[in-house]
Design a protein around this motif. Structure first.
Motif, PDB file in Angstrom:
ATOM      1  N   GLY A  95      -2.320   4.554 -19.819  1.00  0.00           N
ATOM      2  CA  GLY A  95      -1.078   3.804 -19.934  1.00  0.00           C
ATOM      3  C   GLY A  95      -0.031   4.241 -18.939  1.00  0.00           C
ATOM      4  N   ALA A  96       0.135   5.555 -18.807  1.00  0.00           N
ATOM      5  CA  ALA A  96       1.125   6.077 -17.876  1.00  0.00           C
ATOM      6  C   ALA A  96       0.768   5.744 -16.434  1.00  0.00           C
ATOM      7  CB  ALA A  96       1.253   7.594 -18.056  1.00  0.00           C
ATOM      8  N   ALA A  97      -0.527   5.834 -16.102  1.00  0.00           N
ATOM      9  CA  ALA A  97      -0.965   5.550 -14.736  1.00  0.00           C
ATOM     10  C   ALA A  97      -0.711   4.093 -14.365  1.00  0.00           C
ATOM     11  CB  ALA A  97      -2.444   5.888 -14.583  1.00  0.00           C
TER      12      ALA A  97
ATOM     13  N   PRO B   3       0.811  -1.225   0.000  1.00  0.00           N
ATOM     14  CA  PRO B   3       0.000   0.000   0.000  1.00  0.00           C
ATOM     15  C   PRO B   3       0.842   1.273   0.000  1.00  0.00           C
ATOM     16  CG  PRO B   3      -0.969  -1.583   1.502  1.00  0.00           C
ATOM     17  CD  PRO B   3       0.338  -2.168   1.054  1.00  0.00           C
ATOM     18  N   ALA B   4       2.043   1.204   0.597  1.00  0.00           N
ATOM     19  CA  ALA B   4       2.923   2.380   0.614  1.00  0.00           C
ATOM     20  C   ALA B   4       3.409   2.721  -0.782  1.00  0.00           C
ATOM     21  CB  ALA B   4       4.129   2.114   1.530  1.00  0.00           C
ATOM     22  N   ALA B   5       3.493   1.712  -1.658  1.00  0.00           N
ATOM     23  CA  ALA B   5       3.894   1.968  -3.040  1.00  0.00           C
ATOM     24  C   ALA B   5       2.714   2.395  -3.892  1.00  0.00           C
ATOM     25  CB  ALA B   5       4.540   0.707  -3.626  1.00  0.00           C
ATOM     26  N   ALA B   6       1.541   1.798  -3.649  1.00  0.00           N
ATOM     27  CA  ALA B   6       0.373   2.081  -4.479  1.00  0.00           C
ATOM     28  C   ALA B   6      -0.281   3.417  -4.143  1.00  0.00           C
ATOM     29  CB  ALA B   6      -0.650   0.952  -4.328  1.00  0.00           C
ATOM     30  N   SER B   7      -0.271   3.807  -2.883  1.00  0.00           N
ATOM     31  CA  SER B   7      -1.012   4.998  -2.448  1.00  0.00           C
ATOM     32  C   SER B   7      -0.589   6.281  -3.154  1.00  0.00           C
ATOM     33  CB  SER B   7      -0.887   5.161  -0.930  1.00  0.00           C
ATOM     34  OG  SER B   7      -1.505   4.083  -0.269  1.00  0.00           O
ATOM     35  N   PRO B   8       0.712   6.571  -3.281  1.00  0.00           N
ATOM     36  CA  PRO B   8       1.095   7.799  -3.994  1.00  0.00           C
ATOM     37  C   PRO B   8       0.618   7.810  -5.438  1.00  0.00           C
ATOM     38  CG  PRO B   8       2.968   6.881  -2.800  1.00  0.00           C
ATOM     39  CD  PRO B   8       1.891   5.847  -2.779  1.00  0.00           C
ATOM     40  N   VAL B   9       0.638   6.655  -6.086  1.00  0.00           N
ATOM     41  CA  VAL B   9       0.225   6.571  -7.485  1.00  0.00           C
ATOM     42  C   VAL B   9      -1.280   6.802  -7.601  1.00  0.00           C
ATOM     43  CG1 VAL B   9       0.138   5.107  -9.528  1.00  0.00           C
ATOM     44  CG2 VAL B   9       2.120   5.001  -8.008  1.00  0.00           C
ATOM     45  N   ILE B  10      -2.043   6.202  -6.707  1.00  0.00           N
ATOM     46  CA  ILE B  10      -3.501   6.367  -6.724  1.00  0.00           C
ATOM     47  C   ILE B  10      -3.879   7.837  -6.553  1.00  0.00           C
ATOM     48  CG2 ILE B  10      -5.623   5.872  -5.449  1.00  0.00           C
ATOM     49  CD1 ILE B  10      -4.350   3.116  -4.769  1.00  0.00           C
ATOM     50  N   ALA B  11      -3.311   8.470  -5.526  1.00  0.00           N
ATOM     51  CA  ALA B  11      -3.666   9.866  -5.243  1.00  0.00           C
ATOM     52  C   ALA B  11      -3.210  10.805  -6.352  1.00  0.00           C
ATOM     53  CB  ALA B  11      -3.060  10.289  -3.905  1.00  0.00           C
ATOM     54  N   ALA B  12      -1.997  10.611  -6.850  1.00  0.00           N
ATOM     55  CA  ALA B  12      -1.475  11.486  -7.911  1.00  0.00           C
ATOM     56  C   ALA B  12      -2.250  11.303  -9.206  1.00  0.00           C
ATOM     57  CB  ALA B  12       0.012  11.210  -8.133  1.00  0.00           C
ATOM     58  N   THR B  13      -2.674  10.076  -9.485  1.00  0.00           N
ATOM     59  CA  THR B  13      -3.465   9.828 -10.693  1.00  0.00           C
ATOM     60  C   THR B  13      -4.828  10.503 -10.595  1.00  0.00           C
ATOM     61  OG1 THR B  13      -2.337   7.748 -11.166  1.00  0.00           O
ATOM     62  CG2 THR B  13      -4.533   8.026 -12.104  1.00  0.00           C
ATOM     63  N   ALA B  14      -5.445  10.447  -9.411  1.00  0.00           N
ATOM     64  CA  ALA B  14      -6.728  11.134  -9.215  1.00  0.00           C
ATOM     65  C   ALA B  14      -6.572  12.627  -9.435  1.00  0.00           C
ATOM     66  CB  ALA B  14      -7.265  10.846  -7.815  1.00  0.00           C
ATOM     67  N   LEU B  15      -5.467  13.194  -8.935  1.00  0.00           N
ATOM     68  CA  LEU B  15      -5.226  14.628  -9.121  1.00  0.00           C
ATOM     69  C   LEU B  15      -5.008  14.946 -10.597  1.00  0.00           C
ATOM     70  CD1 LEU B  15      -4.809  17.401  -7.778  1.00  0.00           C
ATOM     71  CD2 LEU B  15      -2.369  16.844  -7.600  1.00  0.00           C
ATOM     72  N   ALA B  16      -4.248  14.100 -11.289  1.00  0.00           N
ATOM     73  CA  ALA B  16      -4.029  14.316 -12.722  1.00  0.00           C
ATOM     74  C   ALA B  16      -5.353  14.269 -13.477  1.00  0.00           C
ATOM     75  CB  ALA B  16      -3.062  13.261 -13.258  1.00  0.00           C
ATOM     76  N   TRP B  17      -6.226  13.334 -13.107  1.00  0.00           N
ATOM     77  CA  TRP B  17      -7.544  13.239 -13.753  1.00  0.00           C
ATOM     78  C   TRP B  17      -8.363  14.503 -13.488  1.00  0.00           C
ATOM     79  CZ3 TRP B  17     -12.539  13.395 -11.904  1.00  0.00           C
ATOM     80  CH2 TRP B  17     -13.546  13.030 -12.810  1.00  0.00           C
ATOM     81  N   ALA B  18      -8.373  14.952 -12.234  1.00  0.00           N
ATOM     82  CA  ALA B  18      -9.153  16.134 -11.877  1.00  0.00           C
ATOM     83  C   ALA B  18      -8.662  17.379 -12.605  1.00  0.00           C
ATOM     84  CB  ALA B  18      -9.117  16.353 -10.368  1.00  0.00           C
ATOM     85  N   GLU B  19      -7.372  17.415 -12.933  1.00  0.00           N
ATOM     86  CA  GLU B  19      -6.804  18.577 -13.609  1.00  0.00           C
ATOM     87  C   GLU B  19      -6.711  18.386 -15.129  1.00  0.00           C
ATOM     88  OE1 GLU B  19      -3.146  19.558 -11.621  1.00  0.00           O
ATOM     89  OE2 GLU B  19      -4.170  20.203  -9.792  1.00  0.00           O
ATOM     90  N   GLY B  20      -7.364  17.304 -15.619  1.00  0.00           N
ATOM     91  CA  GLY B  20      -7.461  17.099 -17.058  1.00  0.00           C
ATOM     92  C   GLY B  20      -6.248  16.498 -17.723  1.00  0.00           C
TER      93      GLY B  20
END
Length: 305
Positions: free
Chosen positions: A47-49, A25-42
């Motif tokens: 593939g990258a996610a 979870p320590a590895a997955a959590s930063p990716v999950i949160a950053a991907t959500a932010l990238a989605w919210a900001e368009g």
């Protein structure tokens, strides 16, 4: 044949243990949160996610295998160890097999990295190389920095700054203030996983000459360190949200506070092997925080589009 690990159920189970699934979870959590932010900001990129998630998990597994091997070689893992089973010390896997496995996993991470480099360029190469070198140098080499009190700094840099900003960058091809702000609470929560680990291991680390911050400053200071990092996690989240650096939906992450309080009480009251529950709780907390953060900004985007 001699020298090759057998592919029995027992050996597969040993490899699963060596990968330490509870740390993932320590590895997955930063990716999950950053991907959500990238989605919210368009800026979302499937593939990258997915590649960032695969790379992060492989790097974490590689680091776990490297630590298992090098801690055994340096005598830090003994029969008195209070933490989860280490396969090399327990004799479940031979040291050379664990070292070979480490190289294979880092090789797979490098293959994922080639795709990300093709997408986002040389900054990804630098992050990837630095991450692999940091994982090896944590407990390996003549002067492992994990043995001299620099573990918390490294975890914040690679699990917070590099993981969050890097995941955002490979999708957006730029860095936003929100990504930088998000990297701070995520990084601090993951540092706290290490803080609990080092708190539990003070007696054995001291005996083996491993001078973590917990060994240097003692149990009471380490428990206060955990609490201070947790407080800053939520203060930064609140400040970044109300100032507009992060979406207001990020405040949904505050719903993880009851879990944070419960885990902190355990850190304060547990001793020895019982701190393994606090370790698992700290890993759960960063995942819950990241999921709530992600849900909050996604709902805000959908509802106020």
């Amino acid at each position: 044949m001699e020298g090759k690990p057998s592919l029995t159920n027992a050996s597969w189970h040993a490899w699963v243990l060596a990968s330490r699934p509870r740390t993932l979870p320590a590895a997955a959590s930063p990716v999950i949160a950053a991907t959500a932010l990238a989605w919210a900001e368009g800026h979302f990129h499937w593939g990258a996610a997915l590649a960032a998630l695969a790379g992060a998990l492989l790097l974490q597994i590689g680091a776990n295998l490297a630590n298992d091997y090098f801690d055994y070689q340096k005598g830090a893992d003994t029969a008195e160890r209070l933490g989860p089973l280490r396969v090399t010390q327990a004799g479940l896997l031979k040291p050379r097999h664990v070292l070979a496995g480490t190289m294979v996993v880092f090789g797979l991470a490098s293959l994922v990295g080639i795709y990300l480099i093709a997408l986002a360029g040389w900054p990804v190469l630098l992050i990837g190389l630095a991450s692999i070198l940091a994982a090896l140098a944590y407990t390996g080499g003549p002067r492992p920095y994990g043995y001299s009190g620099w573990g918390e700094v490294a975890v914040f840099v690679f699990f917070g700054l590099a993981a969050v900003i890097g995941t955002y960058y490979v999708q957006a091809r730029q860095v936003s203030a929100g990504a930088v702000a998000l990297s701070i609470p995520i990084g601090l929560l993951i540092v706290n996983i290490l803080v609990v680990n080092n708190l539990r291991d003070i007696p054995t680390d001291r005996a083996s000459g491993k001078h973590t911050l917990a060994v240097r400053f003692g149990e009471a200071w380490t428990r206060r360190e955990y609490l201070v990092l947790l407080i800053f996690t939520y203060l930064v989240t609140i400040a970044a949200s109300i100032t507009g650096v992060l979406p207001l939906g990020a405040l949904l992450a505050l719903a993880s506070l009851p879990l944070a309080v419960r885990v902190t009480r355990g850190v304060w009251s547990n001793r020895g092997r019982a701190l393994n529950h606090s370790l698992a709780g700290s890993a759960q907390l960063v995942l819950v925080f990241s999921l709530l953060f992600s849900l909050g900004i996604v709902l805000e985007k959908i509802l106020f589009l």
